[in-house]
Design a protein around this motif. Structure first.
Motif, mmCIF file in Angstrom:
data_model
loop_
_atom_site.group_PDB
_atom_site.id
_atom_site.type_symbol
_atom_site.label_atom_id
_atom_site.label_comp_id
_atom_site.label_asym_id
_atom_site.label_seq_id
_atom_site.Cartn_x
_atom_site.Cartn_y
_atom_site.Cartn_z
ATOM 1 N N SER A 90 0.854 -1.186 0.000
ATOM 2 C CA SER A 90 0.000 0.000 0.000
ATOM 3 C C SER A 90 0.892 1.238 0.000
ATOM 4 C CB SER A 90 -0.910 0.000 1.239
ATOM 5 O OG SER A 90 -0.150 0.074 2.430
ATOM 6 N N ASP A 137 -3.848 -2.790 -7.516
ATOM 7 C CA ASP A 137 -3.544 -1.378 -7.317
ATOM 8 C C ASP A 137 -4.160 -0.917 -6.010
ATOM 9 O OD1 ASP A 137 -2.286 -0.921 -9.886
ATOM 10 O OD2 ASP A 137 -4.289 -1.058 -10.755
ATOM 11 N N TRP A 138 -3.493 0.010 -5.351
ATOM 12 C CA TRP A 138 -3.994 0.624 -4.121
ATOM 13 C C TRP A 138 -4.413 2.051 -4.409
ATOM 14 C CZ3 TRP A 138 -4.545 -1.456 0.748
ATOM 15 C CH2 TRP A 138 -3.952 -2.696 0.975
ATOM 16 N N SER A 139 -5.417 2.531 -3.693
ATOM 17 C CA SER A 139 -5.775 3.940 -3.769
ATOM 18 C C SER A 139 -4.678 4.751 -3.084
ATOM 19 C CB SER A 139 -7.127 4.200 -3.102
ATOM 20 O OG SER A 139 -7.083 3.865 -1.727
ATOM 21 N N ASP A 140 -4.587 6.034 -3.434
ATOM 22 C CA ASP A 140 -3.565 6.908 -2.839
ATOM 23 C C ASP A 140 -3.626 6.923 -1.320
ATOM 24 O OD1 ASP A 140 -2.108 7.741 -5.015
ATOM 25 O OD2 ASP A 140 -3.130 9.672 -5.222
ATOM 26 N N ASP A 141 -4.841 6.806 -0.766
ATOM 27 C CA ASP A 141 -4.997 6.862 0.696
ATOM 28 C C ASP A 141 -4.923 5.487 1.360
ATOM 29 O OD1 ASP A 141 -7.431 5.749 -0.007
ATOM 30 O OD2 ASP A 141 -8.652 7.374 0.819
ATOM 31 N N LYS A 144 -8.507 1.578 -0.467
ATOM 32 C CA LYS A 144 -9.180 0.780 -1.493
ATOM 33 C C LYS A 144 -8.145 -0.013 -2.280
ATOM 34 C CE LYS A 144 -13.402 2.524 -0.934
ATOM 35 N NZ LYS A 144 -13.306 2.936 0.449
ATOM 36 N N ARG A 146 -7.832 -2.250 -6.004
ATOM 37 C CA ARG A 146 -8.415 -2.634 -7.290
ATOM 38 C C ARG A 146 -7.657 -3.875 -7.743
ATOM 39 N NH1 ARG A 146 -8.043 1.933 -11.734
ATOM 40 N NH2 ARG A 146 -5.841 1.638 -11.326
ATOM 41 N N CYS A 156 -13.226 -3.768 -7.151
ATOM 42 C CA CYS A 156 -12.774 -2.750 -6.210
ATOM 43 C C CYS A 156 -13.128 -3.239 -4.808
ATOM 44 C CB CYS A 156 -13.464 -1.423 -6.510
ATOM 45 S SG CYS A 156 -12.925 -0.068 -5.443
ATOM 46 N N SER A 171 -16.659 4.070 -6.180
ATOM 47 C CA SER A 171 -15.330 3.861 -6.756
ATOM 48 C C SER A 171 -15.027 4.807 -7.915
ATOM 49 C CB SER A 171 -15.178 2.407 -7.209
ATOM 50 O OG SER A 171 -16.161 2.091 -8.178
ATOM 51 N N ILE A 174 -12.020 7.569 -7.115
ATOM 52 C CA ILE A 174 -10.837 7.123 -6.377
ATOM 53 C C ILE A 174 -9.580 7.472 -7.172
ATOM 54 C CG2 ILE A 174 -9.582 5.115 -5.478
ATOM 55 C CD1 ILE A 174 -12.331 3.786 -5.056
ATOM 56 N N TRP A 176 -5.922 6.436 -7.851
ATOM 57 C CA TRP A 176 -5.124 5.226 -7.703
ATOM 58 C C TRP A 176 -3.644 5.556 -7.718
ATOM 59 C CZ3 TRP A 176 -7.764 1.258 -6.018
ATOM 60 C CH2 TRP A 176 -9.136 1.199 -6.303
#
Length: 185
Positions: A90, A137-141, A144, A146, A156, A171, A174, A176
């Motif tokens: 992450s 893939d991870w969300s920036d925060d 989440k 994907r 997601c 979603s 978001i 990514w």
């Protein structure tokens, strides 16, 4: 130029680096069906193996009750036999997502020596995908995930609850941190 090398006992299929470049994780493909696949955590400086973490056994079922019992150590289960197909830290480097060739997706707590938090399951308790995971893939925060599989399915997930996000509006916006899945939104 090869700077360093670390022999491992089994062939490896994927690799991920943490954001600081301090750790490398490599996912293995077992040579025989009786071996539970694992990923190895290596120090980036020395390439010494710090920890080897086996993927858990997970019983594929169609009911949440069966999935819950499959998570317990006492439950009979089928191992993710074929191997680790994709790994991704992450952005906050506190979690690691590991996908397997049987479609299961797991989240580990890096801060707790890669303790398993659990599998990602849909609302009926079924594992993430029916085909080999090919992208995560991870969300920036870091809230989440994907995931994409070899069959082209894109999902997601809410990382804290490890449940699938089924409402497209949740979603849609978001941001990514990466884009490794074959198809994305």
């Amino acid at each position: 130029t090869l700077l360093s090398m670390q022999p491992l006992l089994r062939p490896c299929a994927c690799v991920a680096f943490d954001g600081k470049g301090a750790r490398i994780v490599v996912g293995e493909v077992p040579a025989d069906a009786g071996h539970r696949p694992r990923f190895h955590v290596l120090s980036a400086d020395s390439l010494r193996v710090q920890r080897s973490v086996p993927l858990p056994a997970l019983k594929k079922s169609s009911s949440a009750a069966d999935a819950t019992s499959a998570q317990s150590a006492a439950a009979p289960a089928v191992a993710a036999r074929r191997g680790v197909s994709v790994l991704r830290f992450s952005p906050n480097e506190r979690l690691l997502a590991a996908g397997s060739t049987d479609g299961a997706l797991y989240v580990y707590d890096v801060t707790q020596q890669f303790a398993l938090l659990g599998p990602l399951l849909d609302s009926s308790g079924v594992p993430a995908h029916a085909a080999r995971l090919v992208g995560i893939d991870w969300s920036d925060d870091s809230t989440k995930i994907r995931s994409g599989c070899a069959a082209g399915e894109l999902c997601c997930w809410d990382a804290p609850t490890r449940r699938r996000v089924t409402d497209a509006s949740q979603s849609a916006n978001i941001v990514w941190a990466s884009c490794t899945v074959a198809a994305s939104w």
